[in-house]
Design a protein around this motif. Structure first.
Motif, mmCIF file in Angstrom:
data_model
loop_
_atom_site.group_PDB
_atom_site.id
_atom_site.type_symbol
_atom_site.label_atom_id
_atom_site.label_comp_id
_atom_site.label_asym_id
_atom_site.label_seq_id
_atom_site.Cartn_x
_atom_site.Cartn_y
_atom_site.Cartn_z
ATOM 1 N N THR A 56 50.364 41.928 7.986
ATOM 2 C CA THR A 56 48.874 41.810 8.171
ATOM 3 C C THR A 56 48.751 41.830 9.689
ATOM 4 O O THR A 56 47.644 42.421 9.956
ATOM 5 C CB THR A 56 48.608 40.498 7.607
ATOM 6 N N GLN A 57 49.541 41.160 10.580
ATOM 7 C CA GLN A 57 49.263 41.294 11.857
ATOM 8 C C GLN A 57 49.309 42.507 12.575
ATOM 9 O O GLN A 57 48.614 43.036 13.282
ATOM 10 C CB GLN A 57 49.875 40.117 12.712
ATOM 11 N N PHE A 58 50.394 43.102 12.149
ATOM 12 C CA PHE A 58 50.731 44.663 12.623
ATOM 13 C C PHE A 58 49.542 45.723 12.292
ATOM 14 O O PHE A 58 49.188 46.331 13.096
ATOM 15 C CB PHE A 58 51.971 45.092 11.875
ATOM 16 N N ILE A 59 49.054 45.304 10.943
ATOM 17 C CA ILE A 59 47.950 46.369 10.699
ATOM 18 C C ILE A 59 46.559 45.937 11.273
ATOM 19 O O ILE A 59 46.074 46.934 11.916
ATOM 20 C CB ILE A 59 47.876 46.329 9.048
ATOM 21 N N TYR A 60 46.433 44.840 11.324
ATOM 22 C CA TYR A 60 45.128 44.312 12.231
ATOM 23 C C TYR A 60 45.253 44.774 13.469
ATOM 24 O O TYR A 60 44.126 44.997 13.983
ATOM 25 C CB TYR A 60 44.765 42.849 11.845
ATOM 26 N N ASN A 61 46.119 44.574 14.187
ATOM 27 C CA ASN A 61 46.425 44.905 15.564
ATOM 28 C C ASN A 61 46.071 46.543 15.850
ATOM 29 O O ASN A 61 45.456 46.783 16.729
ATOM 30 C CB ASN A 61 47.582 44.615 16.111
ATOM 31 N N LYS A 62 46.418 47.200 14.748
ATOM 32 C CA LYS A 62 46.111 48.810 14.803
ATOM 33 C C LYS A 62 44.605 49.075 14.881
ATOM 34 O O LYS A 62 44.285 50.156 15.559
ATOM 35 C CB LYS A 62 47.147 49.528 13.799
ATOM 36 N N VAL A 63 43.840 48.153 14.277
ATOM 37 C CA VAL A 63 42.424 48.612 14.409
ATOM 38 C C VAL A 63 41.740 47.759 15.269
ATOM 39 O O VAL A 63 40.459 47.539 15.241
ATOM 40 C CB VAL A 63 42.007 48.347 12.847
ATOM 41 N N GLY A 64 42.431 47.213 16.300
ATOM 42 C CA GLY A 64 41.965 46.311 17.310
ATOM 43 C C GLY A 64 41.540 44.814 16.838
ATOM 44 O O GLY A 64 40.556 44.505 17.929
ATOM 45 N N ILE A 65 41.853 44.474 15.947
ATOM 46 C CA ILE A 65 41.614 43.304 15.595
ATOM 47 C C ILE A 65 42.579 42.126 15.749
ATOM 48 O O ILE A 65 44.063 42.290 14.983
ATOM 49 C CB ILE A 65 41.132 43.011 14.190
ATOM 50 N N SER A 66 42.824 41.169 16.731
ATOM 51 C CA SER A 66 43.810 40.197 17.117
ATOM 52 C C SER A 66 43.973 39.035 16.006
ATOM 53 O O SER A 66 42.917 37.998 16.046
ATOM 54 C CB SER A 66 43.879 39.797 18.482
ATOM 55 N N ILE A 67 44.830 38.786 15.303
ATOM 56 C CA ILE A 67 44.783 37.640 14.642
ATOM 57 C C ILE A 67 46.332 36.806 14.877
ATOM 58 O O ILE A 67 47.215 37.656 15.443
ATOM 59 C CB ILE A 67 45.160 37.832 12.982
ATOM 60 N N PRO A 68 46.569 35.462 14.381
ATOM 61 C CA PRO A 68 47.679 34.849 14.579
ATOM 62 C C PRO A 68 48.799 35.264 13.932
ATOM 63 O O PRO A 68 48.781 36.463 13.034
ATOM 64 C CB PRO A 68 47.277 33.354 14.435
ATOM 65 N N ARG A 69 50.029 34.668 14.224
ATOM 66 C CA ARG A 69 51.123 35.468 13.803
ATOM 67 C C ARG A 69 51.596 34.822 12.366
ATOM 68 O O ARG A 69 52.099 35.660 11.256
ATOM 69 C CB ARG A 69 52.377 34.893 14.685
ATOM 70 N N THR A 70 51.300 33.631 11.874
ATOM 71 C CA THR A 70 51.923 33.189 10.610
ATOM 72 C C THR A 70 50.730 33.426 9.501
ATOM 73 O O THR A 70 49.358 33.143 9.960
ATOM 74 C CB THR A 70 52.371 31.705 10.836
ATOM 75 N N SER A 71 51.076 33.192 8.139
ATOM 76 C CA SER A 71 50.109 33.048 7.312
ATOM 77 C C SER A 71 49.336 31.587 7.069
ATOM 78 O O SER A 71 48.098 31.730 7.169
ATOM 79 C CB SER A 71 50.870 33.167 5.885
#
Length: 256
Positions: free
Chosen positions: A173-188
């Motif tokens: 989920t972090q990998f995909i969101y990063n690809k659209v320019g959204i930074s989210i934390p690492r763990t669930s």
């Protein structure tokens, strides 16, 4: 030398609390009139102006493992707007992410001074209730999230992996969101506190879905629409898209 001794003592204090168990957040208290939350990667130094508690999640319902007194400083690497507060966050020496309130967004009260004021602005609450009688449409961001996520179907699950050849659930989920320019934390667990809480009936394609409670979720996936979600399941399996009825997540988070 005196400053170094203080840092050492602080790190020891923080590490003592690493074994504390996170409290389950009672979702019945979640207010539908809430501030959209997004973790922004910004860095700076915060100087406490009083006694400020340190938490293991961006929630006052979470576990407090210590505090900073007036005049003590901490270097942070991100800021998060959660509920009525603006939080700073940093990784401790023991590898645990910590959170501290910087500003009350309702009153504008600052809990200290900050060398980076890029997010220290008051945010008005807006009504974020979904209309139950209207068809939910997929935004351009949601469509892109789903397209990118489906491109990873078939790649193996690997504990601790963040791509591009293998993933664990939150790494995907972090990998995909990063690809659209959204930074989210690492763990669930951390991701389950970012963004706006939504029930399963109010999900829109591209939202994150979680198993467990906010702050303690043990699994995360991406809602792809039509009652389905995409996720990295467990060791020995691959990224897949399945009906949510097979796995029954408990809630979602809307971030974009």
């Amino acid at each position: 030398m005196k400053g170094k001794i203080i840092v050492s003592l602080l790190s020891s204090t923080l590490i003592i609390g690493l074994g504390a168990e996170l409290n389950h957040e009672n979702t019945s208290f979640l207010n539908p009139l809430c501030v959209s939350v997004k973790a922004d990667t910004v860095s700076g130094t915060f100087t406490s102006s009083g006694t400020n508690k340190i938490y293991t999640s961006a929630s006052t319902s979470g576990t407090s493992i210590g505090s900073y007194n007036s005049g003590q400083k901490v270097s942070y690497d991100s800021k998060i707007k959660s509920g009525k507060y603006l939080w700073i966050s940093w990784m401790s020496y023991g590898g645990q992410r910590h959170y501290m309130i910087e500003e009350n967004l309702n009153t504008g009260h600052m809990h200290g001074t900050d060398t980076n004021s890029s997010m220290t602005t008051n945010v008005k609450k807006t009504n974020t209730k979904h209309s139950t009688g209207k068809k939910k449409t997929t935004s351009s961001v949601g469509k892109k999230i789903i397209s990118l996520a489906r491109a990873e179907i078939g790649k193996p699950y690997k504990t601790g992996a963040t791509g591009p050849n293998s993933f664990d659930c939150s790494g995907l989920t972090q990998f995909i969101y990063n690809k659209v320019g959204i930074s989210i934390p690492r763990t669930s667990q951390q991701q389950s506190l970012v963004g706006k809480y939504v029930s399963l009936s109010n999900l829109v394609p591209g939202d994150l879905v979680f198993w467990g409670a906010p702050g303690t979720s043990g699994h995360v996936g991406i809602y792809t629409g039509n009652g389905k979600c995409l996720f990295a399941p467990q060791p020995g399996q691959t990224v897949k898209e399945q009906p949510m009825s097979y796995y029954s997540p408990q809630f979602g988070r809307h971030i974009f």
